[in-house]
Design a protein around this motif. Structure first.
Motif, PDB file in Angstrom:
ATOM      1  N   VAL A  36       0.875  -1.169   0.000  1.00  0.00           N
ATOM      2  CA  VAL A  36       0.000   0.000   0.000  1.00  0.00           C
ATOM      3  C   VAL A  36       0.911   1.217   0.000  1.00  0.00           C
ATOM      4  N   MET A  37       0.805   2.051  -1.031  1.00  0.00           N
ATOM      5  CA  MET A  37       1.749   3.139  -1.234  1.00  0.00           C
ATOM      6  C   MET A  37       1.045   4.497  -1.297  1.00  0.00           C
ATOM      7  N   SER A  38       1.606   5.478  -0.608  1.00  0.00           N
ATOM      8  CA  SER A  38       1.096   6.852  -0.689  1.00  0.00           C
ATOM      9  C   SER A  38       1.148   7.341  -2.129  1.00  0.00           C
ATOM     10  N   GLY A  39       0.227   8.239  -2.464  1.00  0.00           N
ATOM     11  CA  GLY A  39       0.184   8.775  -3.819  1.00  0.00           C
ATOM     12  C   GLY A  39       1.184   9.902  -4.026  1.00  0.00           C
ATOM     13  N   ASN A  40       0.732  11.016  -4.564  1.00  0.00           N
ATOM     14  CA  ASN A  40       1.660  12.078  -4.958  1.00  0.00           C
ATOM     15  C   ASN A  40       2.101  12.988  -3.808  1.00  0.00           C
ATOM     16  N   PHE A  41       1.386  12.960  -2.691  1.00  0.00           N
ATOM     17  CA  PHE A  41       1.825  13.674  -1.488  1.00  0.00           C
ATOM     18  C   PHE A  41       1.959  12.667  -0.353  1.00  0.00           C
ATOM     19  N   LEU A  42       2.941  12.891   0.521  1.00  0.00           N
ATOM     20  CA  LEU A  42       3.366  11.865   1.463  1.00  0.00           C
ATOM     21  C   LEU A  42       3.038  12.196   2.906  1.00  0.00           C
ATOM     22  N   GLN A  43       3.258  11.216   3.785  1.00  0.00           N
ATOM     23  CA  GLN A  43       2.837  11.306   5.174  1.00  0.00           C
ATOM     24  C   GLN A  43       3.441  12.499   5.909  1.00  0.00           C
ATOM     25  N   GLU A  69      -2.872   2.083  -4.077  1.00  0.00           N
ATOM     26  CA  GLU A  69      -2.710   3.465  -3.621  1.00  0.00           C
ATOM     27  C   GLU A  69      -3.389   3.698  -2.273  1.00  0.00           C
ATOM     28  N   LEU A  70      -2.644   4.312  -1.343  1.00  0.00           N
ATOM     29  CA  LEU A  70      -3.242   4.812  -0.109  1.00  0.00           C
ATOM     30  C   LEU A  70      -3.790   6.198  -0.424  1.00  0.00           C
ATOM     31  N   PRO A  71      -5.098   6.390  -0.341  1.00  0.00           N
ATOM     32  CA  PRO A  71      -5.678   7.677  -0.742  1.00  0.00           C
ATOM     33  C   PRO A  71      -5.117   8.859   0.051  1.00  0.00           C
ATOM     34  N   TYR A  72      -5.119  10.007  -0.580  1.00  0.00           N
ATOM     35  CA  TYR A  72      -4.624  11.247   0.030  1.00  0.00           C
ATOM     36  C   TYR A  72      -5.220  11.464   1.412  1.00  0.00           C
ATOM     37  N   PHE A  74      -5.877   9.602   3.722  1.00  0.00           N
ATOM     38  CA  PHE A  74      -5.203   8.838   4.767  1.00  0.00           C
ATOM     39  C   PHE A  74      -3.688   8.996   4.699  1.00  0.00           C
ATOM     40  N   ALA A  75      -3.163   9.269   3.519  1.00  0.00           N
ATOM     41  CA  ALA A  75      -1.708   9.311   3.333  1.00  0.00           C
ATOM     42  C   ALA A  75      -1.068  10.531   3.997  1.00  0.00           C
ATOM     43  N   VAL A  76      -1.684  11.696   3.849  1.00  0.00           N
ATOM     44  CA  VAL A  76      -1.096  12.935   4.378  1.00  0.00           C
ATOM     45  C   VAL A  76      -1.704  13.215   5.747  1.00  0.00           C
ATOM     46  N   GLN A  77      -1.372  12.337   6.701  1.00  0.00           N
ATOM     47  CA  GLN A  77      -1.995  12.385   8.013  1.00  0.00           C
ATOM     48  C   GLN A  77      -1.002  11.927   9.077  1.00  0.00           C
ATOM     49  N   GLN A 369     -11.104  14.384  -3.377  1.00  0.00           N
ATOM     50  CA  GLN A 369      -9.916  15.019  -2.819  1.00  0.00           C
ATOM     51  C   GLN A 369      -8.662  14.588  -3.553  1.00  0.00           C
ATOM     52  N   GLU A 370      -8.645  13.351  -4.037  1.00  0.00           N
ATOM     53  CA  GLU A 370      -7.513  12.858  -4.813  1.00  0.00           C
ATOM     54  C   GLU A 370      -7.317  13.692  -6.071  1.00  0.00           C
TER      55      GLU A 370
END
Length: 405
Positions: A36-43, A69-72, A74-77, A369-370
């Motif tokens: 499971v990978m973050s998309g274009n913006f990261l944690q 893909e880990l959706p934005y 959840f990813a930028v959190q 949001q993505e």
């Protein structure tokens, strides 16, 4: 087939990631590795060095079987929400185990730590709230609360340990059948900014060495697989850049300067009156780094501020986030032949829709949001290149690696 899940960002994929991938296969005996990978913006609140498609290619070439893909949203959190989304997706894909890297290297202390906090949840929460009131950052508050509980199982001040703790906690809270496992990080620390090993380096140090320039690629070559180097070269040839915060600063500045304080306060992460500091600092800041230095306080860590800035850039509102509790779809970014075989085996049992093209997601609130995140990520390109990049987001099929070739 037995599947193991891993949670990744691959920014970029390096030899340490390859070690984790290989050790995960050895430790679990899994037939299929699902990332499971973050998309274009990261944690940590940063734009990814290269797009999710380029990083998916790195992963599949190195031996990952499926990239999801880990959706934005959840990813930028923070670690807890990041883990909640990742665990839910891996569980939905019937992973038998989840294997993460940690400074600790043993799984039992993580399990004990979760149980210790669970038994004293009220006291733990009160300690965190008191620490935050005293001006501590959230990571410092967690460390303080653990000391108050006399919790000696694990050091949650370490970044990978706190992520690992969050994965184990999410597995237990979601009543997932997944078994958590961990592998000890080797050679370099998560935040290390210099090279101190002949072939292992942190992603942080690799990004710092690159500093957005293709000329520095040879300098980091000993620390990355050849497939990563080729993917980075290909991306730079097409898009002419490696992503970092500074080129996005004019867009952030425009957002903040044209927003009222009340508008900023509605954005995720903008709390406790910091909107006034944002408005005051933005008028004089000439660079993103200068801006963050001006806004930073004891309570607001650099990472927390970066995440806040990403949410301002993508106009992510608190009311949107509060309505999203778990992922609503599984977006497939890439697969090997082995991964395709695993999907064929489980696809009729999936509780979430498996998505390979986003046309069916246009009304999904998470994907809404993505789309904003994609628009923000591609904003630094020339118009022609930006249009090309947007088409890539909406029309690219999952990356496929044929192991027979």
């Amino acid at each position: 087939m037995k599947a193991v899940g891993i949670v990744v960002e691959y920014n970029p994929f390096h030899n340490g990631h390859l070690y984790h991938l290989q050790e995960t296969k050895k430790k679990t005996g899994a037939d299929c590795v699902i990332a499971v990978m973050s998309g274009n913006f990261l944690q940590r609140g940063e734009p990814a060095l290269v797009s999710k498609w380029a990083r998916t290619s790195m992963a599949i070439s190195a031996g990952v079987d499926l990239v999801i893909e880990l959706p934005y949203t959840f990813a930028v959190q923070s670690a807890e929400r990041f883990a909640t989304g990742a665990v839910a997706l891996l569980d939905a894909l019937y992973c038998a185990e989840l294997c993460f890297g940690s400074e600790n290297g043993e799984i039992e202390p993580f399990l004990q730590a979760v149980q210790t906090i669970k038994r004293q949840q009220s006291r733990y929460n009160q300690s965190i709230q008191q620490a935050l009131k005293d001006g501590m950052s959230y990571p410092q508050a967690v460390t303080y609360a653990c000391r108050q509980l006399e919790m000696k199982e694990i050091d949650l001040a370490q970044p990978n340990n706190i992520l690992g703790f969050s994965y184990v906690k999410a597995i237990i809270e979601q009543k997932s059948a997944m078994v958590p496992q961990t592998i000890q990080r080797i050679a370099s620390g998560y935040h290390d900014e210099v090279f101190s090993h002949p072939w292992i380096a942190s992603a942080t140090s690799l990004r710092k060495a690159l500093n957005g320039a293709i000329e520095a690629l040879e300098h980091i070559s000993p620390y990355i697989p050849f497939s990563t180097k080729k993917a980075l070269e290909k991306y730079y040839a097409v898009y002419g850049t490696f992503h970092r915060w500074e080129p996005y600063f004019p867009f952030l500045k425009y957002r903040i300067m044209t927003s009222e304080e009340s508008d900023l306060q509605s954005i995720v992460g903008v709390d406790e009156g910091i909107e006034y500091r944002l408005k005051q600092a933005i008028t004089e800041a000439e660079t993103f780094e200068q801006f963050l230095h001006s806004v930073k306080t004891k309570r607001y860590t650099w990472t927390r501020l970066q995440r806040m800035c990403v949410h301002i850039l993508t106009h992510f509102k608190k009311e949107q986030m509060n309505g999203i509790k778990s992922p609503s779809y599984i977006r497939l970014l890439g697969m090997s032949d082995n991964g395709r075989l695993y999907l064929q085996m489980i696809k009729k049992r999936l509780s979430l829709p498996l998505v390979t093209t986003v046309s069916r997601l246009q009304k999904d609130v998470i994907y809404q949001q993505e789309k904003k995140a994609v628009a923000a990520y591609t904003a630094i390109f020339s118009e022609t290149t930006r249009i090309q990049a947007l088409k890539e987001e909406y029309a690219t099929p999952p990356v496929h690696f044929n192991s027979c070739k």
